[in-house]
Scaffold this active site. Structure first.
Site, mmCIF file in Angstrom:
data_model
loop_
_atom_site.group_PDB
_atom_site.id
_atom_site.type_symbol
_atom_site.label_atom_id
_atom_site.label_comp_id
_atom_site.label_asym_id
_atom_site.label_seq_id
_atom_site.Cartn_x
_atom_site.Cartn_y
_atom_site.Cartn_z
ATOM 1 N N ASP B 11 0.871 -1.172 0.000
ATOM 2 C CA ASP B 11 0.000 0.000 0.000
ATOM 3 C C ASP B 11 0.907 1.220 0.000
ATOM 4 O O ASP B 11 1.764 1.351 0.866
ATOM 5 C CB ASP B 11 -0.885 0.010 1.252
ATOM 6 C CG ASP B 11 -1.996 -1.041 1.162
ATOM 7 O OD1 ASP B 11 -2.074 -1.731 0.134
ATOM 8 O OD2 ASP B 11 -2.767 -1.153 2.120
ATOM 9 N N ASP B 130 -13.818 -4.776 -2.170
ATOM 10 C CA ASP B 130 -13.786 -4.753 -0.705
ATOM 11 C C ASP B 130 -15.174 -5.156 -0.226
ATOM 12 O O ASP B 130 -16.170 -4.520 -0.593
ATOM 13 C CB ASP B 130 -13.469 -3.349 -0.184
ATOM 14 C CG ASP B 130 -12.077 -2.885 -0.588
ATOM 15 O OD1 ASP B 130 -11.195 -3.747 -0.755
ATOM 16 O OD2 ASP B 130 -11.877 -1.666 -0.748
#
Lengths: 213, 252
Positions: B11, B130
């Site tokens: 990330d 997600d």
């Protein structure tokens, strides 16, 4: 000097940076006159067979590739570039290929003979079985893992052009193919760590040796 | 035999690798290029870079980082975050990425998937999802904007829609499990993996080799993604793979 054939299909960056890493001089061009000056040709490709053949036709590269390989210039096709070496493909309707190697290209059925469904594309690292250890790309290498991403697969009755295969479900996937100075890999050697980089080096060496002959 | 893939996820925020616990507390964990080189050598099968700042603030993905990583790496890598239109895909793929992943933008405008797929081929287009369990729905609901906004989509329906539109792979993150290191969400992973014909990458909750084993067997995942357990060296990729091999999972 290697000539990477740029005909507007796919990502050429990774092939270029792979050749840079092994310090192999190359040019990237779609111009037959410039490519003529090189010692070996690399045909990359990501995308559809039909689009690729159309692009090659429009740029006059089909005739160029055929003529150059007839004259003995080494050629390696990668991924779609390898599939283009064969006679025809059923991707988006039947399309003629370069016809440099015998065989055709069909989609994975997605189901085994026993009726088990499997995933398409064939994506990820699969191990090679060498069928012809003396094929120029395989020289000095061990049967390692290489990275595949493809939904279409070559089918050929001529086992002489199969240098290495990978097993995906019940399909024997032609992974390294070749006859004389014309060869190809279904996987991406530039994304296949040491085994793949070894094959690119072998191709470059084959080109160099050809120059001296 | 096709192997199961182990994919470290980096990330990235403002050019540095970070990993939040359940998308919140961000901790700085290193330089992306440095980590890419490290993971390539360590035996990672692929890498994923998610520009987590981009989807929040509409910031562009760092093309420069992608170029530097592409020059170093001999394994495939995916870039996600801030991919909102075909132009964004072109920019990232031309900088050397092998795949792009789309999340919020694909929900807002599903045509984006087909545009990318038609232009680059399905193998370049990863749809990241997600999902979080929803009592009312009796299933998992898809969220956007880094897990902040619920959508109307049930997860398997959205995954099937994404594949129909040309997604070549699904990157599935369980928001319930993310950052917990208590194992992947097996029921969710299995439900999505059985619903689609393309590979599914399980994400969220990896803590040890058993968790990956469960994701590959019970969860039917094709690949497992993790960040913190690799970045903080709880587990090395080599150790993880040899554990998996002992358990009978085929790995590179």
């Amino acid at each position: 000097m290697i000539g990477i054939i740029d005909y507007g299909m796919g990502n050429l960056h990774s092939v270029c940076s792979a050749l840079k890493r092994i310090e192999q001089p190359y040019i990237l061009s779609g111009n037959p006159e410039e490519l003529y000056e090189t010692d070996g040709l690399l045909l990359p490709g990501v995308g559809s067979f039909k689009d690729a053949m159309n692009e090659l036709k429009e740029t006059g590269l089909i005739d160029f590739i055929k003529k150059e390989t007839e004259n003995g210039k080494p050629l390696i096709g990668i991924c779609l570039g390898m599939q283009l070496l064969f006679e025809e493909s059923t991707e988006n309707g039947l399309t003629k290929g370069l016809g440099l190697l015998p065989g055709r290209v069909d989609r994975f059925s997605g189901v085994t003979a026993e009726g088990k469904a499997y995933k398409v594309p064939h994506m990820g690292w699969n191990n090679l079985h060498f069928l012809q250890e003396d094929q120029p790309l395989l020289k000095g290498l061990d049967e390692g893992y290489v990275y595949f991403v493809h939904s279409f697969v070559v089918q050929t009755d001529d086992r002489n052009v199969l240098a290495a295969a990978a097993q995906y479900e019940d399909v024997e996937v032609p992974a390294v193919v070749g006859r004389d100075h014309i060869m190809g890999t279904q996987f991406h050697p530039e994304k296949s760590s040491e085994t793949g980089m070894g094959m690119l080096k072998n191709f470059c060496r084959f080109v160099e040796e050809g120059k001296q002959r | 035999m096709l192997t199961k893939r182990i994919i470290p996820c980096l990330d990235v925020k403002e050019g540095r690798v970070v990993k939040g616990i359940q998308f919140l507390n961000l901790v700085d964990a290193g330089d992306p290029v440095e980590l890419a080189r490290f993971y390539d050598k360590a035996g990672a099968d692929e890498l994923v870079f998610l520009d987590i700042s981009a989807s929040h603030e509409g910031r562009d993905t760092m093309v420069e980082v992608v170029e530097r990583v592409a020059a170093e790496l001999a394994i495939p890598f995916t870039v996600g975050g801030g991919i909102n239109k075909l132009e964004d895909m072109k920019r990232v793929l031309r900088a050397g990425a092998d795949k792009v992943s789309v999340n919020t933008a694909a929900i807002l405008r599903p045509e984006l998937i087909s545009e990318g797929s038609d232009y680059f081929g399905a193998q370049c287009i990863v749809v990241a999802i997600d999902a979080k369990y929803d009592e009312e729905l009796g299933s998992w609901r898809v969220y956007t904007h880094g897990g902040r906004k619920p959508t109307q989509w049930e997860v398997t329906e959205w995954a099937q829609e994404a594949v129909k539109r040309g997604a070549g792979e699904i990157l599935l993150t369980s928001m319930d499990k993310d950052g917990e290191k208590s194992g992947f969400n097996l029921a969710l992973t299995k439900a999505v993996s059985e619903a689609v014909t393309v590979p599914v990458i399980a994400s969220g909750g990896a803590g040890n080799a058993d968790h990956f084993y469960d994701a590959f067997t019970e969860g039917k995942a094709d690949a497992g993604l993790a960040a913190s357990i690799f970045h903080y060296k709880d587990t090395s990729i080599g150790e993880l793979k040899s554990e998996l091999q002992k358990l009978g999972v085929s790995v590179r």
